[in-house]
Design a protein around this motif. Structure first.
Motif: not given
Lengths: 313, 270, 402
Positions: C245-261
């Motif tokens: 939704s942020l990229t308004h795209a049909e396909m997106s790629a992303f990198v996440i750096l985050a603390e794990i639940d």
């Protein structure tokens, strides 16, 4: 005086019962009820054999062996057939009642004017006194025959106890004592603990039967009922002995059992003299053993209660 | 020195409590090696030790000690070849008997018990010399009942007793688990020292990862009655506690990997 | 010792009561590190009731300052007693002391408390996008043929995931991911830990790849997410949906750096190249090829995730994008590397800097292909994350390489 010597003599004879029970109850911690049967077994075997003209020494030896057989059977019931110790003892004791009747052929055998193991010391003593049957001992008139019986019993008991003491200190005796302490440890040392239990019960009942044998010779009869309550008497003697000497080494424990038995007999003699009904004797003994078993725990918990209530206060 | 082949044992077979305690376990210990078995509760590690000691009869399998098949031997017959130290510090000694008497019994482990005096002056001197090595001051208390000693002292003596006559195999069943940490460390150190000095073949069960890392030359991990991991020689040297924990984790993961997971992965793991 | 914390604007006011000495310093440090983990990076310490400060206490403060430096945070002390102030000055830490109460704290009662959520959105480059290349020569569980593998170089703008082997290791095909030219690779052996290849100077990491989703380009958005009263963690499906939704795209790629639940995933523990049979391994043999996490793992550690997500049933259909059972409108593929926890700076983060920080720090603990486990009853659910950063960009120009 004769009464006292008599009490001492019976005490000495029955101390073999106490010493025998020391092995089962204290060394291997086995509550062995066979005792009531095997003491009678010793008496009946001896009576029959002596009446048949056997040497009293040989008859006593056979009695000892018969007791060993009875004890080892109890041990086998317990170890091989996994029957609880009390039940194994009860089975054996019950069986022995019939066996004793079979051996004697009737419920009691009087042995008048028969030979006994104290014959030889009697002869010696009589020879030494030049034919006198009584002598003065610090102002008391004492029957030489009684004295001879007393001394021969004393020598026999001391000899047997000493042998037992030496035996318990050997390698074999050491593992026997350990069997009652920690079976797992004994097995880990490569010892067949079942064999040790069977052997201990055999030795224990052998001594008990020997005690019965000597008692029959002293009293001059064997009776199928004579074993009833003997286990409790032995237990009472051991408890008194422990109270006398505490719980140190083996030698002292054995000596304690002997002294305990003699003291117990003296107490009974005195009580009877004071008019205690002989029929109440076993009740009194049982009450005494009960008190002795319960008292230490009772006092402990009582003192703990006081201690606790103080703490709360 | 010890060879176990195809050892199996099922407790309470065909009942709701059925436990397959050992499943076709093979294990060979070389002479002079010190092996430690670790595993979760109920993994069969103690059962394996008890099978070797002869506490029960296994359903299947052959146990050989020093070339002799001991399958048909009773527990006390095996004591000729095997020295044991138990988890319970009170299990290895007779409490009411003196230190000297206890040790004298161990001096003839698996041998005949003659009718000669057990605790002689000679024997006492020999005992005092060796007990001295424990550095617990027990050499002056040889006539005291062993029940008056602490758990750690009793366990040290049990260890000394189990190894007095060099056993072909020494079995240690979590022998420091019931001790306070300080005594446990001391007994562990003593174990290492005795096994090294006497070049004993030893098999130890432990809960302590640290001990499993520090003491033996080889670590065997058991799970559900099977050996799932065996670290020896070079492998053993690089192993640290986190590696052992990882291995446990891996074993447990395998356990949780069932057919539904396979289905899941078939759909999502391309 | 008592520690009280109060949030005022962007600062956390800490009131300490007691002695900061050897017996309390560990407790104090742990309390502070917990604040930092919760995203608090600006501290003001009211030391009015701090009666004593020993060198163990100073060591504790130094430790906290070091930790704060990695996230560009700060810590200052005011109201210090003469003793505490003196101790700090003589030990050379006088610059921590504030002469007077910070102005913003003085009027704390006058100012309404602002929303403390660090949640934020940054537009990095409106025109940024990524191109996609899919490599699917190998399909599980065919025999691996020499023609299945392709040697790929991963320059600094490449982001990828798949199954491959470092060129030098022969045919040890395992799960891997590439983030900004940094390769993390899980060797397909049960006992081994993940390894990595880094772009150092002129070296460009190279892998032999039998299956991959590979993107090249840059990200347009950075979204910082953190839990609040209603929401304690973010699931993978939510994050992937947010990327779309942020990229308004049909396909997106992303990198996440985050603390794990909690992560749920699987990885290869035997190289498919070793497989002799053509069929897929049956149960229980499959257990020797794949490892499944079996429970929600690596709680509290730091995840680095690369993923590609598309709206399901669009023109962007792709063999390697699998519909998420918990959100069937999305198809995605994600690989995660697990690093030991280290705090992330608040605000706008530079991905390159973060990659350098993570890949030069302690090695990753694990690498896995994330699974959305919606099995009835036994299901472990989706992987989820507590707080962190997501860089995302639109994927354009589907290009299948066969």
């Amino acid at each position: 005086m004769n009464l006292i010597i008599g009490a001492f003599t019976i005490g000495l004879i029955l101390s073999l019962l106490s010493v025998g029970m020391l092995i089962s109850f204290k060394m291997i911690k086995f509550t062995d009820i066979t005792v009531d049967g095997s003491i009678t077994l010793g008496a009946s075997t001896t009576a029959v054999l002596i009446m048949a003209g056997w040497s009293p020494w040989l008859a006593s030896l056979v009695a000892f062996l018969a007791g060993m057989l009875a004890g080892s059977l109890t041990g086998i019931l317990y170890t091989k057939f996994k029957i609880q110790e009390i039940l194994a003892g009860i089975l054996m004791m019950t069986a022995l009642y019939s066996i004793n009747l079979r051996i004697m052929g009737r419920s009691n055998i009087p042995m008048l004017d028969t030979k006994t193991v104290s014959d030889m010391p009697e002869q010696l003593l009589l020879q030494a006194s030049g034919g006198e049957t009584k002598m003065l001992l610090s102002g008391w008139q004492v029957s030489l025959i009684d004295l001879a019986v007393f001394f021969s019993s004393l020598i026999l008991v001391v000899l047997i106890s000493w042998l037992l003491y030496r035996f318990l200190l050997t390698h074999f005796g050491t593992v026997l004592r350990a069997t009652g302490n920690n079976v797992q440890m004994v097995r880990a040392q490569g010892v067949n603990n079942n064999k040790m239990i069977i052997f201990s019960l055999a030795l224990s009942n052998g001594l008990v039967a020997l005690s019965g044998s000597l008692l029959a010779q002293y009293q001059g009869f064997a009776d199928v009922q004579m074993g009833i309550g003997m286990m409790v008497w032995g237990l009472a003697s051991i408890i008194i002995g422990e109270a006398l000497v505490g719980k140190p080494g083996i030698g002292v424990t054995i000596a304690g059992a002997i002294l305990g038995t003699i003291l117990f007999r003296l107490l009974i003699a005195i009580a009877l003299r004071w008019g205690l009904n002989p029929n109440d004797l076993k009740l009194v003994t049982a009450a005494f053993v009960f008190a002795a078993l319960v008292a230490p725990g009772f006092f402990k918990s009582y003192s703990q209660k006081i201690f606790k209530s103080r703490k709360h206060a | 020195m010890l060879s176990i082949k195809g050892l199996s044992k099922t407790f309470f077979p065909n009942t709701i409590n059925e436990v397959k305690a050992l499943r076709n376990v093979d294990l060979t210990l070389e002479a002079g090696s010190f092996t430690c078995i670790i595993g979760t509760n109920g993994s069969g590690k103690s059962t394996l030790l008890n099978a070797v000691a002869g506490t029960f009869v296994p359903d299947n399998g052959v146990i050989t000690v020093d070339g002799t098949a001991i399958g048909g031997w009773t527990e006390y017959q095996r004591a000729k070849l095997i020295g044991r130290v138990f988890q319970n510090p009170f299990a290895g000694t007779a409490a009411e008997m003196s230190i000297a008497e206890n040790i004298v019994m161990a001096m003839r482990r698996g041998q005949s018990r003659p009718l000669t005096r057990a605790v002689t002056t000679q024997a006492k001197k020999e005992i005092a010399d060796k007990v001295c090595m424990l550095k617990m001051g027990l050499e002056d208390r040889l006539d005291n009942p062993i029940g008056t000693l602490s758990g750690g002292q009793r366990q040290a003596l049990t260890l000394l007793m189990a190894t007095w006559l060099k056993p072909k195999l020494l079995l240690l069943d979590e022998h420091t688990a019931a001790l306070d940490p300080k005594s446990a460390a001391k007994v562990a150190e003593l174990t290492r020292q005795i096994i090294r000095d006497e070049k004993l073949t030893a098999l130890m069960v432990t809960h302590s990862m640290q001990q499993a890392i520090e003491l033996p030359d080889r670590i065997v991990m058991m799970h559900r009655g099977q050996i799932v991991e065996d670290y020896q020689k070079e492998d053993k040297k690089r192993i640290r506690v986190p590696d052992l924990l990882d291995t446990f984790d891996r074993v447990q993961k395998k356990e949780l990997f069932d057919e539904s997971v396979m289905q899941l992965l078939a759909e999502q793991y391309v | 010792m008592e520690i009280h914390a109060k949030k005022i604007n962007q600062q956390l006011l800490i009131t300490v009561n007691g002695r900061l000495d050897a017996s309390w310093s560990d407790y104090f440090t742990d309390a502070f590190l917990a604040f930092i983990r919760n995203g608090e990076h600006q501290f003001v310490l009211d030391a009015k009731a701090l009666s004593f400060l020993s060198s163990a206490g100073i060591r504790s403060l130094v430790r906290i300052t070091k930790e704060l430096r990695t996230v560009e945070g700060s810590m200052h002390i005011f109201n210090a007693t003469e003793f505490v102030a003196g101790t700090l000055r003589t030990t050379g830490f006088g610059d921590w002391l504030l002469d007077e109460i910070p102005a913003e704290l003085k009027h704390q009662n006058l100012q309404p408390e602002q929303n403390a959520l660090p949640e934020n959105l940054f537009l990095l480059d409106k025109n940024a996008s990524l191109s996609l290349k899919t490599h699917t020569n190998w399909k599980p569980w065919q025999l691996v043929k020499t023609t299945d593998s392709e040697t790929m170089q991963f320059p600094a703008d490449s982001y990828a995931l798949g199954i491959g082997s470092p060129s030098a290791s022969g045919k040890l095909f395992g799960d891997f991911m590439v983030v900004g030219g940094h390769v993390a690779y899980q060797s397909p052996e049960e006992k081994s830990r993940p390894d990595f290849l880094l772009p150092i100077e002129a070296y460009i990491p190279e892998m032999e790849v039998i299956q991959s989703l590979r993107t090249e380009g840059s990200f347009s958005h950075l979204w910082r997410f953190a839990p609040d009263a209603d929401k304690s963690a973010f699931t993978i499906a939510e994050l992937a949906g947010q990327a779309l939704s942020l990229t308004h795209a049909e396909m997106s790629a992303f990198v996440i750096l985050a603390e794990i639940d909690g992560l749920v995933g699987a990885h290869l523990i035997q190289s498919p190249a070793l497989r002799q049979a053509e069929n897929s391994p049956a149960f229980p043999e499959i257990r020797d090829w794949l490892s499944f996490s079996g429970e929600r793992v690596f709680v509290g550690e730091q995840a680095m995730i690369f993923g590609v997500v598309s709206q399901h049933n669009t023109t962007m259909n792709n063999d390697l994008l699998i519909p998420l059972p918990s959100m069937p409108t999305l198809a995605a593929h994600l690989h995660a590397a697990v690093f030991p926890y280290q705090p992330l700076q608040n605000g706008e983060l530079n991905l390159k800097q973060q990659l350098d920080k993570f890949f030069n720090g302690p090695p990753p603990k694990a690498l896995m292909h994330l699974i959305d486990d919606q099995r009835p009853e036994a299901g472990l659910g989706q992987s989820s994350l507590i707080r962190g950063a997501m860089w995302c960009g639109k994927v354009i120009g589907k290009e299948n390489k066969l």
